[in-house]
Design a protein around this motif. Sequence first.
Motif, PDB file in Angstrom:
ATOM      1  N   GLU A  48       0.826  -1.205   0.000  1.00 42.16           N
ATOM      2  CA  GLU A  48       0.000   0.000   0.000  1.00 42.16           C
ATOM      3  C   GLU A  48       0.859   1.253   0.000  1.00 42.16           C
ATOM      4  OE1 GLU A  48      -3.005  -0.307  -0.486  1.00 42.16           O
ATOM      5  OE2 GLU A  48      -3.863  -2.036   0.561  1.00 42.16           O
ATOM      6  N   ASP A  88     -12.203  -0.019  -2.250  1.00 41.73           N
ATOM      7  CA  ASP A  88     -10.825  -0.477  -2.306  1.00 41.73           C
ATOM      8  C   ASP A  88     -10.330  -0.576  -3.749  1.00 41.73           C
ATOM      9  OD1 ASP A  88      -8.577  -1.610  -0.611  1.00 41.73           O
ATOM     10  OD2 ASP A  88      -8.824  -3.203  -2.099  1.00 41.73           O
ATOM     11  N   ARG A  98      -8.672   2.458  -5.122  1.00 39.03           N
ATOM     12  CA  ARG A  98      -7.306   2.807  -4.708  1.00 39.03           C
ATOM     13  C   ARG A  98      -6.273   2.178  -5.634  1.00 39.03           C
ATOM     14  NH1 ARG A  98      -5.372   1.548  -0.614  1.00 39.03           N
ATOM     15  NH2 ARG A  98      -6.759  -0.087   0.143  1.00 39.03           N
ATOM     16  N   SER A 138     -12.327  -6.810   9.971  1.00 38.87           N
ATOM     17  CA  SER A 138     -11.968  -5.406  10.181  1.00 38.87           C
ATOM     18  C   SER A 138     -10.966  -5.031   9.098  1.00 38.87           C
ATOM     19  CB  SER A 138     -11.353  -5.229  11.569  1.00 38.87           C
ATOM     20  OG  SER A 138     -12.224  -5.756  12.537  1.00 38.87           O
ATOM     21  N   SER A 141      -9.937  -2.257   7.432  1.00 36.90           N
ATOM     22  CA  SER A 141      -9.058  -1.102   7.229  1.00 36.90           C
ATOM     23  C   SER A 141      -7.768  -1.272   8.031  1.00 36.90           C
ATOM     24  CB  SER A 141      -9.759   0.192   7.646  1.00 36.90           C
ATOM     25  OG  SER A 141      -9.661   0.357   9.047  1.00 36.90           O
ATOM     26  N   LEU A 142      -6.749  -0.581   7.529  1.00 36.86           N
ATOM     27  CA  LEU A 142      -5.443  -0.658   8.168  1.00 36.86           C
ATOM     28  C   LEU A 142      -5.507  -0.160   9.611  1.00 36.86           C
ATOM     29  CD1 LEU A 142      -2.677  -1.569   7.343  1.00 36.86           C
ATOM     30  CD2 LEU A 142      -2.180   0.737   6.533  1.00 36.86           C
ATOM     31  N   THR A 143      -6.210   0.932   9.807  1.00 39.96           N
ATOM     32  CA  THR A 143      -6.327   1.489  11.159  1.00 39.96           C
ATOM     33  C   THR A 143      -6.946   0.477  12.108  1.00 39.96           C
ATOM     34  OG1 THR A 143      -6.585   3.666  10.209  1.00 39.96           O
ATOM     35  CG2 THR A 143      -7.297   3.395  12.493  1.00 39.96           C
ATOM     36  N   GLN A 144      -8.029  -0.192  11.637  1.00 40.99           N
ATOM     37  CA  GLN A 144      -8.677  -1.209  12.481  1.00 40.99           C
ATOM     38  C   GLN A 144      -7.710  -2.342  12.800  1.00 40.99           C
ATOM     39  OE1 GLN A 144     -11.987  -1.837   9.729  1.00 40.99           O
ATOM     40  NE2 GLN A 144     -13.376  -1.731  11.492  1.00 40.99           N
ATOM     41  N   ALA A 181      -6.144   7.009   7.048  1.00 41.18           N
ATOM     42  CA  ALA A 181      -7.516   6.519   7.042  1.00 41.18           C
ATOM     43  C   ALA A 181      -7.891   6.066   5.639  1.00 41.18           C
ATOM     44  CB  ALA A 181      -8.461   7.620   7.510  1.00 41.18           C
ATOM     45  N   GLU A 182      -8.764   5.080   5.564  1.00 38.97           N
ATOM     46  CA  GLU A 182      -9.219   4.623   4.245  1.00 38.97           C
ATOM     47  C   GLU A 182     -10.677   4.226   4.354  1.00 38.97           C
ATOM     48  OE1 GLU A 182      -7.769   0.626   3.097  1.00 38.97           O
ATOM     49  OE2 GLU A 182      -7.221   0.437   5.210  1.00 38.97           O
ATOM     50  N   SER A 183     -11.308   4.209   3.208  1.00 39.85           N
ATOM     51  CA  SER A 183     -12.699   3.781   3.174  1.00 39.85           C
ATOM     52  C   SER A 183     -12.767   2.392   2.564  1.00 39.85           C
ATOM     53  CB  SER A 183     -13.519   4.753   2.341  1.00 39.85           C
ATOM     54  OG  SER A 183     -14.705   4.120   1.946  1.00 39.85           O
ATOM     55  N   THR A 184     -13.541   1.540   3.181  1.00 38.62           N
ATOM     56  CA  THR A 184     -13.675   0.175   2.657  1.00 38.62           C
ATOM     57  C   THR A 184     -15.119  -0.116   2.274  1.00 38.62           C
ATOM     58  OG1 THR A 184     -13.990  -0.669   4.888  1.00 38.62           O
ATOM     59  CG2 THR A 184     -11.743  -0.691   4.025  1.00 38.62           C
TER      60      THR A 184
END
Lengths: 416, 92, 981
Positions: free
Chosen positions: C209, C331, C334, C445, C447-450, C480-483
């Motif tokens: 990423e 996703d 991206r 979960s 997203s990377l943050t999760q 942050a990203e949106s999934t």
Amino acid sequence: MRYSALQVLKEGLTGNKGWRPVWREPEPKKQYDVIIVGGGGHGLATAHYLAKEHGITNVAVLEKGWIGSGNIGRNTTIIRSNYLLPGNEPFYELSMKLWEGLEQDFNYNAMVSQRGIVNLYHSDAQRDAYARRGNSMLLAGADSVLLDEQGVRKLCPFLDYDNARFPIKGGLWQPRAGTVRHDAVAWGYARGADSRGVDILQNCEVTGFTLENGRCVGVDTTRGKIGARKVAVCVAGSSSRVMAMAGMRLPIESHVLQAFVSEGLKPTLPGVITFGAGHFYISQSDKGGLVFGGDIDGYNSYAQRGNLPVVEDVCEGGMAVMPMIGRARLLRMWGGIMDMSMDGSPYIDKTSIPGLYFNGGWCYGGFKATPASGWCYAHLIATDRPHDTATAYRLDRFRSGAVLDERGAGAQPNLH
Amino acid sequence: MIIHHPLLGPRDAAEFVYLGDASLLNRPDPAAPSAAEDFYTYLHLRDNTAGEHRELWYHEQGDRSWLVLTRNTLTHEITRVELARDVAGQAS
Amino acid sequence: MSGYRVNQGLLADSPAVPFVFNNRPFSGVQGDTLASALLANGQTLVGRSFKYHRPRGIFSAGPEEPNALVELRTGAFKEPNTRATVVELFNGLTAKSQNHRGPLSFDVMAINDRLSPILSAGFYYKTFMWPKAFWEKLYEPVIRAAAGLGSLSGEEDPDSYDKGFLHTDLLIIGAGAAGLSAALTAGRAGQRIIIADEDFLPGGRLNLESFLVDDMPAAQWAAHSIAELRTMPHVRFLPRTTVYGAYDHGVYGALERCTDHLASSDGKPRQILWRIYTQQTLLCAGATERSIAFGDNDRPGIMLAGAVRAYLNRYGVAPGKQVAVFTNNDDGWRTAADLINAGVTVTAVIDTRSGEAPLPIANARICMGSEVIATQGRLGIHSVTLRNGQTIHCDCLAVSGGWSPNVHLTCHQRGRPVWRDDIAAFVPGQTIPTGMRVVGAANGSLSLTQALHEGHDAALQALQASGLTASANTAPKATAESTDLSAFWHVAGCRGRSWVDQQNDVTTKDIALSYQEGFRSVEHLKRYTTLGMATDQGKTSNVLGLAVLAKLSGKSIEQTGTTIFRPPYTPVPIAAFAGRARGKHFRPVRHTPSYQWANQNGADFVEVGMWMRAQWYTQQGESHWRQSVDREVRQTRESVGICDVTTLGKIDIQGADASEFLDKVYANTFSTLAVGKVRYGLMLREDGFVMDDGTTARFSDTHFVMTTTTANAVSVFRHLEFCRQCLWPELDVHLISATEQWAQYAVAGPNARRLLETVVDAPFDISNEGFAFMACAELSVCNGTPARLFRISFSGELAYEIAVPARYGHALMDALMQAGQPYNVMPYGTEALGVMRIEKGHAAGNELNGQTTAANLGLGRMVSAKKDCIGNVLSKRPAMNPDNPIELVGFVPLDANASLNAGAHFIRPNGEPNLASDEGWMTSVAWSPSLNGSIGLGFIQNGSQRLGETVIAADLLRSKHTEVKIVSPHFVDPDGERLRG
């Protein structure tokens, strides 16, 4: 609908729109002549032969899940009739003969592949025991060939002959043995039975037996009460649980047997090969996967999964006997529940409750027996007399001592 | 599987040999009039429980203790491990 | 030919690595996989599908790959079905595409594709049945030859494999964002950890990423974290290690690939199979992307969107020059964004959802609420057609149908995953292996943050469970990203076939046909169509297949359910499971103390269980084993011979209740045995059949020594411990196996006593009066060596067995041979032993086969009626005591020159060879030097009543039918005068 090359061609050219379900999905009737509890290979075969051979078509097969979900869909697909004891060999030879005509019988190609089985031997004593067995087979009208090392080399040049811990001295070969596309056996029998009017009821779990004046007259199910003149139980892997509902304790323990398949490979094995100095047997499926197995895990289990020691033991056996499979990858391992009997041989018998019949205790040899089991169970249900080849499969034989102990291991299920 | 041996602590099940239902501890009285039937039942008939199962394991690659495990045959969870001689002693 | 290298990613400055694909030289760079290197070289076509031989390209960038399977390496090192996407490139790598006849680009088997309407799902069940004989001879061989993928070399795997055991408090499976975050938190607090990752470059998504973690590029953060973990002595980092299975009680199977990334293993183990024992487990296995079903969605160049991003960001490879993206989720966008940033042309982004574009993609056609209904291109895609008829050029189509959490290991103990509508995926259910927590994408979960947060939190829980305290740190922070996703499975109304399982060639039509024919359970679907049964086990296709089935049946995916996830997570070589246990090392070897002596004196050895026993001793001039055996028998019967009988089981039995114990375990009585005496004992199983036999000597009131057969030494000891601990714990008796503590030798023959006279120390009286038949004693020999002497005979001669502590075995053998020189003493092996016991009519393994009763063996009188013993009650069952029991007797051929075969069955002279006339069988045969002819032992109905009768020994197997006379089994010295002399 009759299956044929022509039909496949015709349907292929018209969008495959005309194929109909292989079996119907009927609603349960209130009453049947015979209820077969268990829609596995043996149950469906029993229904097929009841209808076809005995004209008894008012029959229901009750299956708690989807048909063929038990050991018929979870085995190493080997068929053979290389038994020792006179109580066993004629039965398994009957089974072999039924396999040989099966596809024409139920008009379904289960891919019976008679490419032979070789049981390797590694000592003189083992050779003598196999000679005794081979002669029993020939006396019973089966086929058997005793090979020396050269004979095995010709058949299987890829085995480890020169660096083996337990040298290969020869093998007992049954050319008519082989493998079958296991799932298709269930489907073929389902098709055969259904086409003769048998109701196959999936998602229909038996929850109790209906007894009247000490006689079994039906069953309670998750789809309601169903009556029957005769109820025939045939539920490998659940035998003790089901018969407990009739208040019976069985000479059975349930054990897990693991089996394995490799990734698909171009043809490399000529037939079935069994190792005589460890627990390992192997064949190659029509799709190319090496299908192999070994010993049961050895402890009571209903979990349909096993543990690593046996996995490693089986692969050690494989590498010891045919080290060329080392770089093939094990793709999937699974476990099935074997109803291990007290002497390694099965039961096809009436029970102490009139109208209630029992078929089980097939250990891990039930697949090859599917046709004969159905044939003989149907015979018993229809005539109330055991079939000539199945007279030894009495449920109470341990009381009399008439045991059928092929291995001589005694009354300990996990040794059979 | 791992068996928590009462004397030796956690051991791999591969060190053990399995026999069967712990009811094999209760060998019938050979002098009883019903001995033939009792022995037939004792040696051959099983509850074959789906669930909690009391069973005999032998520590062959270890201290040669016979153990009584309480193990769930549906999940393989082991909830109790006892020395068989203690269990047998209590029974008699 | 469309992929190319862009000078970016983690391999920007990597050195070049040459390799060969389909006999053509290529060049990749260090750090490439075979797949990334092929893509960089523009090699879009890499294989053929299983059934229709459709052209196939690289589909994924990981272990889920269904298409890009190759035969890796050559000769005996050939590895079929190897996923190019996980093969680490090395100098000189050689690979070939598989499953085609003729060149890859012109596979003649592709004719199957033209026939596909006929070769629909399950067609083979409906045909090939007539004429019957054609199946074996024609149809099946053709089918078999066409099936399969790669081929084995047919040679022994030349590599070696190791096995190991690891113990830990916390096993972390997967070193991606979640795994590394967890490992840092737990590791910094001092927890003992094993962290395993299947990739050679751990980091998972972090390497793929363009995100930042803690303000540094994600890949850099991963590298830093790994470097920190590697400094921790309590953390074991296992890259190139796949945890393939979860077993009972915290046991995990793992495969470490040690040399697969090297040109040669160079004598080192290729792989190590680890068995990991852990208290707690964090499953951080990530998620796998899946495709969408639409017309002709299988052409080379059509890839998973995440894979396209992985090739770009990690390997610096653009899989195409003009890339289109087809997605149902954010996703996928991206991928388009990263491509644009790398300067790769994105021709279009097609999103099944309507609304606003989630990301700006410069110069690309944005098609919201649109669908790809067809693709064009023969060996590689060159355009797609949209629902509205638009055609868009592309040489790579990146498809994203959403992500499926890698729940596999949560299901290995029959746990069932549960469906989550918001991510349109199965996530771990309630029943997962004890001690396991599932973290990050594997838990849904996405997203990377999760992932970073859940990893950290799970580590805190693991610490707490272990009673450790976390040092003060917080979860790493990421971009942050949106999934967001809207479930979309199948583009309806396509003219071309829509592929679901690309390896096994399962299309949506096959699923529909399966449903139409009644195969409606997911398991029936799988088994009928082979969906998900390929080498990838449906990692990218199963959920899609379920969705198609669910739509047909009008059920939800949750109601439809999944098939069962089984180990291994990815395929494991069979050789790795075997480890070192192959060839001569398949099983351990047991040698007796005088093995070396035997080896130096011409012994030929034979495997007896684990033991190697001397079978015979070849002397000069002997060219056939029979010469040696005959000589050994004659010399023993005429003078004296010595046989190593150390392998017999020896059990030391002591205690105040020892004799009572023996009465219970033996069929005959031992409490009456005098001290200094030996008795033959017969042991039954509880079912009344014979278990074993042997002799037991009494050295004192409270001390016995039992011998068992070699074969049953272990099982008899186990059985005795069962009797002692489980049945009669109140008895004062103790057992110990002494098999390996004592070396034991039979000294047999008329000169045996004279020989031993010179060995035993004074004042021991070895005379017939002082030490009669069946006597035993503890004494010393050879000037002070402690020994035990038993006057017992298996050969039927005057014989002794002498035992010394194992360390003196070799020396005793030397001493006995020396003492026997005046009598021309000879060692004899197991063959001569066998000949003599047959001559004497003793039962051995062939007769004690677990199927025979004491009565069968002629030992019925030994089962004492006066006392209980194991097996007594059930031995009286009626069917075990029939009117016409089989009985052990001897057989000699009527024709003195004829030989006999063990395994022959007995039938009456006029009997037909069938089961009805089968009366028994020959168990053991020998050529008897003493009788100068063939003799045999066997079981035959009423044998003891039929002495003198002639029957046929029918050996149908070897076409040998021999007339034999029934005789007493005691061929030599039937009255036992010699052994008492």
